[in-house]
Design a protein around this motif. Structure first.
Motif, mmCIF file in Angstrom:
data_model
loop_
_atom_site.group_PDB
_atom_site.id
_atom_site.type_symbol
_atom_site.label_atom_id
_atom_site.label_comp_id
_atom_site.label_asym_id
_atom_site.label_seq_id
_atom_site.Cartn_x
_atom_site.Cartn_y
_atom_site.Cartn_z
ATOM 1 N N TYR A 127 0.840 -1.211 0.000
ATOM 2 C CA TYR A 127 0.000 0.000 0.000
ATOM 3 C C TYR A 127 0.867 1.250 0.000
ATOM 4 N N GLU A 128 0.371 2.239 -0.707
ATOM 5 C CA GLU A 128 1.003 3.563 -0.629
ATOM 6 C C GLU A 128 -0.089 4.587 -0.450
ATOM 7 N N MET A 129 0.105 5.495 0.456
ATOM 8 C CA MET A 129 -0.894 6.547 0.655
ATOM 9 C C MET A 129 -0.682 7.640 -0.400
ATOM 10 N N VAL A 130 -1.776 8.236 -0.824
ATOM 11 C CA VAL A 130 -1.682 9.275 -1.852
ATOM 12 C C VAL A 130 -1.167 10.587 -1.243
ATOM 13 N N PHE A 131 -1.535 10.831 0.001
ATOM 14 C CA PHE A 131 -0.921 11.976 0.699
ATOM 15 C C PHE A 131 -0.588 11.545 2.123
ATOM 16 N N PHE A 185 -5.512 5.808 -1.539
ATOM 17 C CA PHE A 185 -4.327 4.940 -1.513
ATOM 18 C C PHE A 185 -4.190 4.155 -2.819
ATOM 19 N N TRP A 186 -2.942 3.739 -3.063
ATOM 20 C CA TRP A 186 -2.690 2.795 -4.148
ATOM 21 C C TRP A 186 -2.499 1.414 -3.559
ATOM 22 N N TYR A 187 -2.969 0.425 -4.275
ATOM 23 C CA TYR A 187 -2.585 -0.940 -3.959
ATOM 24 C C TYR A 187 -1.616 -1.407 -5.036
ATOM 25 N N LEU A 188 -0.463 -1.895 -4.619
ATOM 26 C CA LEU A 188 0.518 -2.394 -5.574
ATOM 27 C C LEU A 188 0.532 -3.913 -5.520
ATOM 28 N N PRO A 189 0.122 -4.552 -6.590
ATOM 29 C CA PRO A 189 0.243 -6.013 -6.639
ATOM 30 C C PRO A 189 1.721 -6.393 -6.493
ATOM 31 N N PRO A 190 2.002 -7.598 -5.991
ATOM 32 C CA PRO A 190 3.402 -7.995 -5.792
ATOM 33 C C PRO A 190 4.261 -7.770 -7.039
ATOM 34 N N SER A 191 3.666 -7.963 -8.225
ATOM 35 C CA SER A 191 4.471 -7.828 -9.452
ATOM 36 C C SER A 191 4.971 -6.408 -9.678
#
Lengths: 532, 532
Positions: free
Chosen positions: A438-442, A453-459
Motif C-alpha cells: 500500500y502507498e498513501m496518496v498523501f 491509496f494505491w494498492y501495488l500487486p506484488p508484481s
C-alpha cells in the motif's frame, strides 16, 4: 385571529370536526357539516382541527392509501377522508404563519441536542397548532413526504414551509451566525446550492445584471481550488461568467488551497483589469476530503472585498461534531455556505441547503413577483411564501426527512454518526499506512473520511519509480474495481488526480459500517489484486 | 460477456447465490460464499443474480427495513442482506448497460398503450437482466425510490439510468421526433427544465460562451408570451441575459401569442443590432391554460434561425390524449420541450423532463468531464453515465414513480385521466357561463382545464362598469378564498392578470374529482360570496 383554538391546551367545543367524514357520508350529512363550519366561521373565525385535548388525536389513523394519493399534492387533514375535488384539496384547516411559527419554534427545537421522545410523538407529527400532519405509520410519513411535494407558498405547504424556515435557522446557528440570522433555502443538490451562491454574490455586487445581463458588469473573475467540486465550474459556465474566468487555485500536498496563491492571483487579475468577485473555499473536497483554511481565505476576501462561499456539501456535516468542527474554523465568516445533509449526515438524497448570511439577497436576486402565485393581498403574511426566492417554482419536500431524522437522532445522534465514520476511516488509514503493498496518496491522517491509496500487486512492488510503473499502476484500480463489481462483494471508487495515476478512494459515510467491513475490503483488494 | 446468466430462461447452476446471506452468517460462511463468487468469476466472469427460473424470485421478500436503509444509496441485491460496508454497498450484481438496455427496451414498453399485467409483475420490478429490483410491497417500492436517490453514473443506479433513458425516448416519440431520437434528462421541476432549454440554445448558437462568458456573444434577445411562466424570466436573469433582454409577446384575448407580434419584435430587435436567439412557446399557460400556435411560431423561428422551445410543463400531458393533442400541433418542430408528468399526469412532484431534439447539445453544454466521477477507463460504455449532462451532480430518482405509473395505467390510462379532467372543466365552464352572477374572463371553452371567472355578489350585479365596480370586484375573490380556507371546505386560487382584476382560476388535474365536487364548489362560492 385564531388565538383560541391554536393553544394546545385549548380543548374546547368543536371536537365534532375531528370525526371522520367518510366518503360515503350522505350529501345531506356533508351539507350539514359544511353549514356548521360556516356558522362557526361567521361567529368567530376561529377554526382549526387540532383542538381536542389529551392523546385522542394520536389514535387517529389514515388507512386508505388510495385516498391519500387521490387528494392531490396539498396537505390533507386527518379528520376528513372525503373524495378529492382538485389540487389543492377540499379539506382544510387553517392557521396564520406567525402563530404557527411561534409554536413550532418552541416545540420543534425544545431539545435539539438529544433525541426526541418518539415513543410519544414519532408516529404522529403535529404542530401544536391548527393541523395534524398525520399519521400512524412510519411508511406513511415517508409516503406523505414523497407524494405531497410542492412548496412555494405558505398556504400550499404550511408545515413544510415552517419546518424549512426553522431548520435553516438552526443550521445557521450551528454555522455560527449570531442568533441564526440570515437566509437560505433547500435546493435540489449541492451543485445547485453552489450555483445559488455565485448568483447571489453577483446580485450583491452587480444587481443590475439581473435586468441588463452580464454586459452590465465588468469582467468578473471567480476563484476556487483545483481540487474543488466541478459544480463551481458548471455554475460559471451556466451563469454566463465563462469557465476561463474561473481561476483555479493551487493546493498543498494535502489538497488544501494555498492562501498566498489566492492573493497572488487576485492581484494579477486586478492588474489585468478584471474584477475579483467570488471565492469558493471547500470544506471537504471530493477526492482528498481536504478542508481549505477558511480563516486565511476570509482575510483575503475581506481585504479585496470579495464574496466568500464555503462549499461544505461534503464536509458541512462535521459542524455537528465537537471533535471535528474545528476543521471548518472560520466558516462563520463566510457570506454563504452549502451544506448537504444528504451526504455525511445520511439523509436520503436530495437534501441540500444554501445558507446566506445577509437577508434579502436571495429574494432580491431571484424574485420575479409573479402575480398569479405571490399575490400581495392574501390574508396572511406573505413573507412566508418562500417560492420566489428560488430558481425553481414548485419544490420537492426535502426538509421533512431531515427534520424527522434530526428529531429522531438529536444533534448528539448526528455527532455520534459523524464521529464513528471518522473513527472508521482513521482505522482504515492506520491499517494500511505501513502495510506491505500500500502507498498513501498523501501523508498524514485524512481530514475527512476520504482515504486515498494505491494498492501495488506484488508484481509491481520491485519496479523502480518511472513511466512503466506508473502506467501499470494506473490500470490496477480499474481492474480490481471491475472484478469487485463482477463478483458483487464490494465496490470502491478510484480516479486519477492531477499527475497522480488512478488510486482508490475509500469514503465512509454509513455509520452501520464496522471494522470487520474495513478488514473485508482490504482482504478483497488483496484477493483480487494479488495476481495482477 | 454476461450472456449465460442474463437470459431469463437460463435457470442453470448458481442458484445458491439467491439464498439469503443473513446478517448473522458466520464469518466462515461469508468467506466461503465470497470464495465461491471469486472462483466463478475466475472461471467465466458470468455472475448475476437473476438466474433462477420460474416464479421463485417473486416470492422473495425484504422485510428488514433497517437493513434497507442502512445499505446506503446504491442498489442492494435482494439476495443478500449482509451488513453494509459503505456507500456504495458491499452487495452487488452486475450487467453491462448495452445488454440490460436491450432487455429493457423489450420488457418495459412491450405493451405501452395498455396497463401491464400487475397481477404478475406489480410487486416485483425486474429487468430480465442480472438484478432484481425488489420487492414484495408497494410501499417498499416507494421507499426504495425515496431512499436510494443518486444518479450520475450507470454503476450507481443502473436500473434508473435505463428507466430514464427509455422513458425519455418514449416521450420523444410521443412528441413526434422520428424514432424518438434526441436527448433529454429529468430535472427538478419545470423552471429548471426551461432554464436548460435557454442554456442549450445558447450553447448551440454561441458555444464559446461556455468558456468565455456572455462577453463573447453579441447582445442576445429571447422572446416569450406575456402570459408565460415566470421561469423564463428567472432563467434570463440567472444565465446572464438580463430580464430586459427577454421580450414579452402580446397575446390574443384567449392568452395565445400573436405570431405577427413575434415577427415584428424580431425585426425590431435585429434593427437595433441585437441577435434574436430563442423563442418560448407555451403549451398550456399557467393562468388561462392557453396554447400558443406552435406551427406559426415555428415558421418564424425557422425564418430567423431561432431556437424554438415549447414549455409544455402544464400542457404537455395533453400529448397523451388523441382527443386533445392537436392543441400542441407543431410541437415536433420544437428544438426542445419541457414536459412535467408531475402536473397534468398526476405523478408526484418532482418529475419534469427537458427533451432536446439534437443529440449531444446537453452533454456539450454542461459537461465538465470531472475525472473523479466520469472516468473513461471504466469497464462499461460510459455513454450511460448521464450525470455530466446535468447542472446537478447526484440527482433524485424522479423517474421511478413515473415509470411505475405508466406501467400501471398504460398510455391509455393517462389518456383517460386527461380526458376526464378536461371533461370536468368543460362541465364547470358550461355550468357557469350563463349562470347569474358569473362572468367568464375570456370567451369560449377553455383549451386546458383552467376555468377563469369572476363571481359577482348580488350587491355588485347592478353596478355600472367603472372604477368602483372594478375596485369592489377585485376584493371579492380574496375574501371568498379566505373564508374557504378558514372553513376548510375547499380552496380555489385567484389572481389578477394585466388589466383584469382578481378572478378565480379553477384548475382540475385530479381525475378522482367528480361533477358533484364541481357543483359543491359553485355552491360554496355562492354561499360565501352572497353577502359580500
Amino acid at each position: 385571529m385564531y388565538g383560541k383554538c391554536n393553544h394546545p391546551a385549548d380543548s374546547s367545543s368543536s371536537c365534532k370536526r375531528l370525526g371522520f367524514l367518510q366518503k360515503n357520508n350522505s350529501l345531506e350529512e356533508r351539507s350539514r357539516i359544511v353549514t356548521s363550519f360556516k356558522e362557526r366561521a361567521a361567529k368567530n373565525l376561529q377554526l382549526s382541527c387540532d383542538n381536542v385535548g389529551g392523546e385522542a388525536r394520536f389514535r387517529r389513523t389514515e388507512t386508505d392509501f388510495s385516498n391519500l394519493f387521490a387528494r392531490g399534492r396539498s396537505r390533507p387533514c386527518s379528520s376528513c377522508s372525503r373524495s378529492p375535488l382538485t389540487d389543492p384539496p377540499r379539506c382544510w384547516t387553517s392557521t396564520t404563519p406567525t402563530s404557527s411559527s411561534r409554536a413550532w419554534r418552541a416545540s420543534t427545537w425544545s431539545s435539539p441536542t438529544s433525541p426526541s421522545p418518539w415513543s410519544r410523538s414519532w408516529w404522529t407529527v403535529r404542530t401544536k397548532e391548527g393541523f395534524l400532519l398525520l399519521s400512524s405509520h412510519l411508511l406513511l410519513l415517508f409516503l406523505f413526504c414523497f407524494a405531497f411535494g410542492s412548496r412555494f407558498t405558505y398556504e400550499i405547504a404550511p408545515v413544510f414551509v415552517l419546518m424549512e424556515q426553522l431548520t435553516l435557522k438552526k443550521m445557521r446557528e450551528i454555522v455560527g451566525w449570531p442568533e441564526g440570522e440570515g437566509d437560505g433555502i433547500f435546493s435540489p443538490g449541492g451543485a445547485i446550492s453552489n450555483m445559488y451562491s455565485v448568483m447571489i454574490a453577483r446580485y450583491k455586487y452587480f444587481p443590475e445584471v439581473k435586468t441588463k445581463g452580464m454586459a452590465a458588469a465588468p469582467r468578473l473573475v471567480l476563484f476556487t481550488s483545483e481540487h474543488s467540486h466541478y459544480s463551481i465550474k458548471k455554475a460559471s459556465a451556466a451563469l454566463g461568467f465563462g469557465t476561463e474566468n474561473l481561476i483555479l487555485l493551487k493546493t498543498d500536498e494535502r489538497g488544501r488551497v494555498i492562501p498566498a496563491d489566492l492573493e497572488a492571483k487576485v492581484i494579477e487579475a486586478k492588474q489585468k483589469g478584471y474584477v475579483p468577485m467570488f471565492v469558493n473555499a471547500t470544506a471537504g473536497t471530493t477526492v482528498y476530503g481536504a478542508f481549505d483554511p477558511i480563516n486565511e481565505i476570509a482575510d483575503i476576501c475581506e481585504k479585496y472585498n470579495m464574496w466568500l462561499h464555503v462549499d461544505g456539501a461534503w464536509g458541512g456535516g462535521l459542524l455537528m461534531s465537537r471533535k471535528h468542527r474545528h476543521k471548518l474554523n472560520g466558516v462563520e465568516r463566510a457570506n454563504s455556505v452549502t451544506w448537504n445533509p444528504h451526504k455525511m449526515m445520511g439523509v436520503p438524497l436530495q437534501c441540500s441547503a444554501i445558507l446566506v448570511r445577509e437577508r434579502g439577497l436571495l429574494q432580491g436576486c431571484n424574485s420575479m413577483c409573479a402575480g398569479y402565485l405571490f399575490q400581495q393581498d392574501k390574508q396572511y403574511d406573505v413573507a412566508y411564501d418562500t417560492g420566489d426566492k428560488a430558481i425553481q417554482c414548485g419544490r420537492h419536500v426535502d426538509i421533512f426527512k431531515f427534520w424527522l431524522m434530526w428529531k429522531a437522532k438529536g444533534t448528539v445522534g448526528f455527532e455520534q454518526h459523524i464521529d464513528k465514520c471518522l473513527d472508521l476511516s482513521a482505522y482504515l488509514y492506520n491499517k494500511i499506512k505501513n502495510r506491505e503493498g500500500y502507498e498513501m496518496v498523501f501523508n498524514g491522517e485524512p481530514q475527512h473520511t476520504n482515504v486515498c491509496f494505491w494498492y501495488l500487486p506484488p508484481s509491481l512492488r520491485g519496479l523502480p519509480d518511472g513511466e512503466e510503473r506508473r502506467e501499470r499502476l494506473h490500470k490496477v484500480a480499474p481492474k480490481i474495481k471491475a472484478m469487485m463489481m463482477e463478483s458483487g462483494t464490494t465496490m470502491v471508487g478510484y480516479q486519477p488526480q492531477g499527475e497522480k495515476v488512478n488510486f482508490f478512494r475509500m469514503v465512509i459515510s454509513n455509520p452501520a459500517a464496522t471494522r470487520s467491513d474495513i478488514d473485508f475490503l482490504i482482504e478483497e483488494i488483496e484477493r483480487f489484486g494479488n495476481d495482477l
